[in-house]
Scaffold this active site. Structure first.
Site, PDB file in Angstrom:
ATOM      1  N   GLU A 208      77.423  29.950   8.993  1.00  0.00           N
ATOM      2  CA  GLU A 208      77.480  30.335   7.524  1.00  0.00           C
ATOM      3  C   GLU A 208      78.251  29.300   7.048  1.00  0.00           C
ATOM      4  OE1 GLU A 208      79.103  34.178   7.602  1.00  0.00           O
ATOM      5  OE2 GLU A 208      77.321  35.245   8.177  1.00  0.00           O
TER       6      GLU A 208
ATOM      7  N   GLY B  10      79.825  26.820   4.180  1.00  0.00           N
ATOM      8  CA  GLY B  10      79.796  26.663   2.847  1.00  0.00           C
ATOM      9  C   GLY B  10      80.374  25.389   2.359  1.00  0.00           C
ATOM     10  N   ARG B  11      81.748  25.373   2.299  1.00  0.00           N
ATOM     11  CA  ARG B  11      82.313  24.182   1.992  1.00  0.00           C
ATOM     12  C   ARG B  11      82.106  22.958   2.772  1.00  0.00           C
ATOM     13  NH1 ARG B  11      87.368  25.153   0.294  1.00  0.00           N
ATOM     14  NH2 ARG B  11      87.333  27.065   1.391  1.00  0.00           N
TER      15      ARG B  11
ATOM     16  N   TYR C  69      94.745  28.656  -5.229  1.00  0.00           N
ATOM     17  CA  TYR C  69      95.352  28.358  -3.988  1.00  0.00           C
ATOM     18  C   TYR C  69      96.211  27.465  -3.768  1.00  0.00           C
ATOM     19  CZ  TYR C  69      90.321  30.416  -2.920  1.00  0.00           C
ATOM     20  OH  TYR C  69      89.339  31.114  -3.008  1.00  0.00           O
TER      21      TYR C  69
ATOM     22  N   CYS D   4      95.568  27.853 -21.784  1.00  0.00           N
ATOM     23  CA  CYS D   4      97.034  28.764 -22.076  1.00  0.00           C
ATOM     24  C   CYS D   4      97.633  29.526 -21.048  1.00  0.00           C
ATOM     25  CB  CYS D   4      96.803  29.474 -23.585  1.00  0.00           C
ATOM     26  SG  CYS D   4      96.618  28.439 -24.996  1.00  0.00           S
ATOM     27  N   GLU D   5      98.015  28.578 -20.025  1.00  0.00           N
ATOM     28  CA  GLU D   5      98.602  29.309 -18.645  1.00  0.00           C
ATOM     29  C   GLU D   5      99.166  28.208 -18.207  1.00  0.00           C
ATOM     30  OE1 GLU D   5      98.055  32.368 -17.214  1.00  0.00           O
ATOM     31  OE2 GLU D   5      96.370  33.155 -18.132  1.00  0.00           O
TER      32      GLU D   5
END
Ligand SMILES: *Cc1c(COP(=O)(O)O)cnc(C)c1O
Length: 417
Positions: free
Chosen positions: A273, A275-276, A316, A342-343
């Site tokens: 499986e 993905g990345r 992460y 705005c973070e």
């Protein structure tokens, strides 16, 4: 290996200059290389040549229909985690018998749809889920093919948020309860036990965690066969890492060899499986510099993409290389590359040395193909970015840029207003 290379001053995707692509489609913009994705898919598949196997792309890494279509045409199946991903995989032409369904929280409606589609197997994560699926299959007059996702309790040595195979994780069934779990599954009338599954984490950069997990699971398969279970599939999940910075993950060939050597049982179809590993380095995020702001001792390069477009650094603390699309050979400076959201957590790079850039310059955030657009949101009411696929010198829009109308679609004032 990927196809984002510089020719002279300019960064290209395959044969297409990224500067021109950005001028044509605007920013922020995701750009994918078809050749890179096709190559990664082929190399991953070849790593298991000689062993019965099925490569099921983890759709959550990048669910774009155009990319799923490409993967399906290269023979890949799909690893899905929701009814929405099932709908996408089917729409992209992935046959039901190449779909495996993972995830801890499948709903009854999702189970029904997956049974209707005739998927290869459900990877079951709890006894409660097993009983729910038995009931659904019973109502539909069929049998549901299942694996139990067994938690091998190995430490993948990655970020805590993507370590999934530890005892303390919400995923899977504890190794010690696996046999009992299979006995319970075997006693259910509308469940057919077909496999064993595990997935220990993501962005894993050594073979040891895979070897540990697969050898444990292989022993379990042998034991289950001894008890009369007809185990046909060994699903070893995904998780093979890529190079974002200076990581040196095993090649797919090394990974494939290690997994096959560790199995210790024969006559199984391996299910993978990834993905990345397939899509991560096949995509970049293009963004334009809005302002360069000097603030005390700090310098901020403020760009037009934000954490809503690419969440990985915020979520992460992930590293992404950030490079100018046109490299004028300017002396380096040190800056934080930040978005407009705005973070304070809205950043792509911190205290990063990069060639001096100024207003209007185009930057490429590298290795953004996996968990990039798929995690995008409209936070701060920012329309979703557009996506483009490149083949050779051609660039095609595979997802239109979101609009302000999209932002309020489905919203209404309450009847009582
Ligand atoms: C996320 C996930 C994958 C894919 O992980 P990658 O690190 O992208 O290869 C595979 N299987 C399961 C069950 C997952 O949750």
């Amino acid at each position: 290996m990927h196809s984002f290379l510089r020719r002279g001053k300019d960064l290209f995707c395959e044969g297409a200059p990224l500067g021109e692509i950005a001028a044509r489609f605007g920013t922020p913009l995701y750009v994918y290389s078809e050749a890179t994705l096709a190559r990664h898919t082929r190399v991953f598949d070849e790593a298991f040549a000689g062993t019965e196997h099925l490569v099921c792309f983890a759709v959550k890494a990048n669910p774009s229909l155009a990319l799923l279509d490409l993967l399906a045409r290269h023979g890949a199946g799909a690893d899905i985690v929701s009814g929405g991903e099932l709908a996408r995989a089917l729409a992209a032409g992935v046959p039901g018998e190449r779909i495996v369904y993972s995830g801890v929280g499948k709903t009854v409606a999702e189970m029904e749809r997956a049974l209707d589609a005739g998927i290869l197997m459900f990877n079951i994560e709890s006894f409660e889920e097993l009983e729910a699926l038995d009931a659904v299959a019973g109502r539909m007059g069929c049998k549901a093919p299942i694996s139990l996702r067994v938690n091998p309790d190995v430490d993948p040595g990655t970020h805590a948020y993507v370590a999934t195979g530890l005892k303390t994780s919400k995923f899977g069934i504890p190794f010690a309860s696996a046999i009992a779990g299979y006995e319970r599954a075997g006693a259910l009338r509308h469940i057919e036990v077909v496999g064993v599954d595990c997935h220990v984490g993501s962005q894993i950069t050594e073979v040891a965690p895979f070897v540990d997990a697969v050898s444990k699971i292989g022993e379990l398969v042998a034991c289950l066969r001894g008890r009369g279970f007809g185990i046909r599939y060994l699903d070893v999940g995904g998780g093979l890492g890529i190079t974002y910075d200076d990581e040196r993950p095993p090649s797919p060939a090394e990974y494939g060899r290690a997994v096959r050597d560790a199995m210790g049982v024969t006559g199984l179809t391996l299910v993978l499986e990834p993905g990345r590993n397939l899509i991560g380095n096949a995509g970049v995020l293009l963004t334009r510099v809005l302002y360069v702001k000097e603030s005390g001792d700090k310098r901020f390069v403020i760009v037009d993409a934000g954490m809503n477009d690419l969440l990985r650094p915020s979520l992460y603390d992930a590293y992404h290389a950030v490079v100018p699309v046109r490299d004028e050979g300017r002396a380096p400076f040190v800056a934080d590359v930040v978005g407009p959201i705005c973070e304070s957590g809205d950043f792509f790079a911190k205290d990063r040395e990069l060639p001096e850039v100024g207003q209007g310059d185009l930057l490429a955030v590298m290795s953004a193909g996996a968990y990039g657009f798929s995690m995008a949101s409209t936070y701060n009411s920012r329309p979703l970015a557009a996506e483009v696929l490149v083949r050779g010198e051609r660039a095609a829009l595979i997802r239109e840029r979101g609009t302000y109308a999209d932002l309020t679609r489905g919203e209404r004032l309450p009847e009582f207003s």
